[in-house]
Design a protein around this motif. Structure first.
Motif, mmCIF file in Angstrom:
data_model
loop_
_atom_site.group_PDB
_atom_site.id
_atom_site.type_symbol
_atom_site.label_atom_id
_atom_site.label_comp_id
_atom_site.label_asym_id
_atom_site.label_seq_id
_atom_site.Cartn_x
_atom_site.Cartn_y
_atom_site.Cartn_z
ATOM 1 N N THR B 43 -86.712 84.556 -28.092
ATOM 2 C CA THR B 43 -86.446 83.459 -26.536
ATOM 3 C C THR B 43 -85.735 81.919 -27.112
ATOM 4 O OG1 THR B 43 -88.034 84.273 -25.949
ATOM 5 C CG2 THR B 43 -87.528 82.326 -25.171
ATOM 6 N N TYR B 44 -85.926 81.024 -27.786
ATOM 7 C CA TYR B 44 -85.931 80.275 -28.526
ATOM 8 C C TYR B 44 -84.044 80.331 -28.442
ATOM 9 C CZ TYR B 44 -90.274 78.155 -26.993
ATOM 10 O OH TYR B 44 -91.282 78.634 -26.841
ATOM 11 N N THR B 45 -84.193 80.659 -29.582
ATOM 12 C CA THR B 45 -83.224 81.255 -30.638
ATOM 13 C C THR B 45 -82.010 81.220 -29.045
ATOM 14 O OG1 THR B 45 -84.303 81.832 -32.042
ATOM 15 C CG2 THR B 45 -81.075 82.844 -31.841
ATOM 16 N N ALA B 46 -82.274 82.784 -28.847
ATOM 17 C CA ALA B 46 -80.792 83.414 -27.045
ATOM 18 C C ALA B 46 -81.337 81.999 -26.204
ATOM 19 C CB ALA B 46 -81.507 84.378 -26.812
ATOM 20 N N ARG B 47 -81.832 81.152 -26.486
ATOM 21 C CA ARG B 47 -81.697 80.071 -24.889
ATOM 22 C C ARG B 47 -80.670 78.612 -25.428
ATOM 23 N NH1 ARG B 47 -86.849 78.515 -21.934
ATOM 24 N NH2 ARG B 47 -86.899 81.221 -21.359
ATOM 25 N N TYR B 48 -81.390 78.270 -26.255
ATOM 26 C CA TYR B 48 -80.867 77.035 -27.799
ATOM 27 C C TYR B 48 -79.542 76.931 -27.926
ATOM 28 C CZ TYR B 48 -85.310 75.322 -26.033
ATOM 29 O OH TYR B 48 -86.660 75.305 -24.179
ATOM 30 N N LEU B 49 -78.659 78.163 -28.183
ATOM 31 C CA LEU B 49 -77.011 78.631 -28.307
ATOM 32 C C LEU B 49 -76.697 77.441 -28.227
ATOM 33 C CD1 LEU B 49 -76.376 82.768 -29.194
ATOM 34 C CD2 LEU B 49 -77.216 80.423 -31.100
ATOM 35 N N ASP B 50 -76.569 76.593 -26.684
ATOM 36 C CA ASP B 50 -75.991 76.045 -25.945
ATOM 37 C C ASP B 50 -75.833 74.940 -26.509
ATOM 38 O OD1 ASP B 50 -78.682 74.905 -25.159
ATOM 39 O OD2 ASP B 50 -78.099 75.248 -23.085
ATOM 40 N N LEU B 51 -77.009 74.405 -27.935
ATOM 41 C CA LEU B 51 -76.711 73.290 -27.986
ATOM 42 C C LEU B 51 -75.655 72.706 -28.502
ATOM 43 C CD1 LEU B 51 -80.392 73.482 -30.733
ATOM 44 C CD2 LEU B 51 -79.726 71.414 -29.562
ATOM 45 N N VAL B 52 -74.972 73.774 -29.437
ATOM 46 C CA VAL B 52 -73.657 74.151 -29.247
ATOM 47 C C VAL B 52 -72.161 73.465 -28.556
ATOM 48 C CG1 VAL B 52 -74.125 73.420 -31.989
ATOM 49 C CG2 VAL B 52 -73.120 75.819 -30.081
ATOM 50 N N THR B 53 -72.963 73.445 -27.348
ATOM 51 C CA THR B 53 -71.614 74.001 -26.493
ATOM 52 C C THR B 53 -71.879 73.095 -25.459
ATOM 53 O OG1 THR B 53 -72.843 76.023 -25.157
ATOM 54 C CG2 THR B 53 -71.439 76.086 -26.509
ATOM 55 N N ASN B 54 -73.241 72.649 -24.569
ATOM 56 C CA ASN B 54 -73.298 71.690 -23.815
ATOM 57 C C ASN B 54 -73.910 70.972 -23.843
ATOM 58 O OD1 ASN B 54 -74.362 71.298 -20.567
ATOM 59 N ND2 ASN B 54 -76.333 72.704 -20.297
ATOM 60 N N TRP B 55 -74.309 69.655 -23.969
ATOM 61 C CA TRP B 55 -74.658 68.064 -24.499
ATOM 62 C C TRP B 55 -75.488 67.764 -23.207
ATOM 63 C CZ3 TRP B 55 -76.694 65.608 -27.944
ATOM 64 C CH2 TRP B 55 -77.229 64.469 -28.007
ATOM 65 N N VAL B 56 -76.857 67.467 -23.298
ATOM 66 C CA VAL B 56 -77.412 67.533 -21.756
ATOM 67 C C VAL B 56 -77.900 65.200 -22.293
ATOM 68 C CG1 VAL B 56 -79.213 67.305 -20.358
ATOM 69 C CG2 VAL B 56 -77.639 69.389 -21.028
ATOM 70 N N SER B 57 -78.646 65.768 -22.983
ATOM 71 C CA SER B 57 -79.177 64.285 -23.157
ATOM 72 C C SER B 57 -79.763 63.872 -24.981
ATOM 73 C CB SER B 57 -80.392 64.097 -22.595
ATOM 74 O OG SER B 57 -81.152 65.117 -22.618
ATOM 75 N N LEU B 58 -80.251 63.323 -25.609
ATOM 76 C CA LEU B 58 -80.824 62.851 -26.608
ATOM 77 C C LEU B 58 -82.034 63.399 -26.398
ATOM 78 C CD1 LEU B 58 -80.464 62.841 -29.667
ATOM 79 C CD2 LEU B 58 -81.738 60.396 -29.027
ATOM 80 N N TYR B 59 -82.794 63.464 -25.604
ATOM 81 C CA TYR B 59 -84.530 64.093 -25.317
ATOM 82 C C TYR B 59 -84.305 65.798 -25.638
ATOM 83 C CZ TYR B 59 -88.374 65.689 -22.795
ATOM 84 O OH TYR B 59 -89.264 65.966 -22.795
ATOM 85 N N ASN B 60 -82.839 65.975 -24.736
ATOM 86 C CA ASN B 60 -82.624 67.758 -24.689
ATOM 87 C C ASN B 60 -82.847 67.824 -25.865
ATOM 88 O OD1 ASN B 60 -80.321 69.808 -24.081
ATOM 89 N ND2 ASN B 60 -82.427 69.742 -22.201
ATOM 90 N N THR B 61 -82.201 67.322 -26.495
ATOM 91 C CA THR B 61 -80.824 68.062 -28.473
ATOM 92 C C THR B 61 -82.613 68.467 -28.746
ATOM 93 O OG1 THR B 61 -79.016 67.262 -27.607
ATOM 94 C CG2 THR B 61 -79.983 67.094 -29.608
ATOM 95 N N VAL B 62 -83.421 67.213 -28.896
ATOM 96 C CA VAL B 62 -84.423 66.880 -29.793
ATOM 97 C C VAL B 62 -85.481 67.419 -29.804
ATOM 98 C CG1 VAL B 62 -85.781 65.260 -30.604
ATOM 99 C CG2 VAL B 62 -84.102 64.139 -30.442
ATOM 100 N N MET B 63 -85.627 67.988 -28.650
ATOM 101 C CA MET B 63 -86.190 69.177 -27.774
ATOM 102 C C MET B 63 -86.177 70.676 -28.385
ATOM 103 S SD MET B 63 -89.488 68.018 -26.855
ATOM 104 C CE MET B 63 -90.231 68.460 -25.369
ATOM 105 N N LYS B 64 -85.169 70.764 -28.050
ATOM 106 C CA LYS B 64 -84.492 71.949 -28.262
ATOM 107 C C LYS B 64 -84.492 72.679 -30.000
ATOM 108 C CE LYS B 64 -81.427 73.064 -24.774
ATOM 109 N NZ LYS B 64 -79.452 72.472 -23.939
ATOM 110 N N VAL B 65 -84.530 70.848 -30.269
ATOM 111 C CA VAL B 65 -83.980 71.662 -32.047
ATOM 112 C C VAL B 65 -85.467 72.258 -32.881
ATOM 113 C CG1 VAL B 65 -84.070 70.610 -34.753
ATOM 114 C CG2 VAL B 65 -82.080 70.544 -32.236
ATOM 115 N N PHE B 66 -86.498 70.875 -31.853
ATOM 116 C CA PHE B 66 -87.663 70.596 -32.134
ATOM 117 C C PHE B 66 -88.603 72.808 -32.283
ATOM 118 C CE2 PHE B 66 -92.850 71.161 -30.942
ATOM 119 C CZ PHE B 66 -93.326 70.428 -33.125
ATOM 120 N N PHE B 67 -88.083 72.475 -30.816
ATOM 121 C CA PHE B 67 -88.835 74.442 -30.790
ATOM 122 C C PHE B 67 -87.846 75.554 -31.324
ATOM 123 C CE2 PHE B 67 -89.331 72.790 -25.795
ATOM 124 C CZ PHE B 67 -90.369 72.037 -25.939
ATOM 125 N N ILE B 68 -86.724 75.410 -31.707
ATOM 126 C CA ILE B 68 -86.483 76.338 -31.985
ATOM 127 C C ILE B 68 -87.119 76.244 -33.975
ATOM 128 C CG2 ILE B 68 -84.179 77.088 -34.157
ATOM 129 C CD1 ILE B 68 -82.515 76.860 -30.844
#
Lengths: 10, 212
Positions: B43-68
């Motif tokens: 789930t997290y791998t498929a959803r957070y591939l946008d880590l590299v294409t879509n910058w939202v915020s530092l919070y968003n990035t940190v949480m995504k990296v944490f969940f993966i």
């Protein structure tokens, strides 16, 4: 695509 | 960001920390479904591939990296480090019964037929049902340790809080995403039976035990 919904949720 | 969304994210974070601490402190993953954990990692791998294409915020990035990262850490602990304690005889839910319909649904019901959007949609549908192997395992063994119950409660609360977040966003921003909302409601409904047992048993100091 600008029309794609912005994914700001987790 | 509103208070429901933040509380939802914190609840999700807490669930993962509870799970990792339980496994680490007891040196055991007994009672935890490896199949559900594999589905969450997917789930997290498929959803957070946008880590590299879509910058939202530092919070968003940190949480995504944490969940993966934590989803793969959990799999490492279950399938490698503490493999001997993994209760595979009771973890028998057929995940293809989830993966196949979820894949078809993502290909048919999506906002846009593009690679990233279909992966996102797939992850939303998959997350909604990813806990089923775990709930199946609890019903099969007829019980769950208290710590596992706390994990499930925090994980179930997360999507429930997101529903309040979506209601809030609908009224304040006129923003809504039907795919996320419907899948989120399904996900939350799956926990209802468990929530009932949690409030009537676990919080009263009893072990979560299903009637024989």
């Amino acid at each position: 695509d600008d029309d794609a919904p912005k994914k700001d949720e987790l | 960001m509103n208070v429901f969304r933040l509380a939802g994210d914190m609840s999700h974070l807490l669930a993962i920390i509870i799970l990792l601490l339980k496994i680490w402190k007891t040196r055991s993953c007994a009672g935890i479904s490896g199949r559900s954990q594999l589905l969450f990692a997917l789930t997290y791998t498929a959803r957070y591939l946008d880590l590299v294409t879509n910058w939202v915020s530092l919070y968003n990035t940190v949480m995504k990296v944490f969940f993966i990262a934590t989803s793969y850490a959990t799999i490492y602990l279950m399938y490698l480090k503490f493999k001997a304690t993994y209760d595979s005889n009771h973890d028998t839910f057929r995940v293809e019964f989830l993966l196949l319909p979820v894949t078809i649904l993502a290909l048919v019901l999506n906002h846009e037929f593009s690679f990233m959007e279909i992966l996102w949609t797939f992850s939303i549908y998959l997350e909604a049902v990813a806990i089923l192997p775990q709930l199946f395992m609890v019903s099969k063994t007829g019980e769950a340790e208290s710590i596992t119950s706390h994990y499930l409660f925090a994980l179930g609360s997360y999507r429930l809080l997101y529903i309040f977040n979506w209601i809030w966003r609908y009224y304040t921003e006129e923003y809504y995403d039907l795919i996320a909302i419907i899948a989120g409601v399904v996900q939350t409904v799956l926990y209802c039976d468990f929530f009932y047992l949690y409030f009537t048993k676990v919080l009263k100091g009893k072990k979560l035990q299903l009637p024989a």
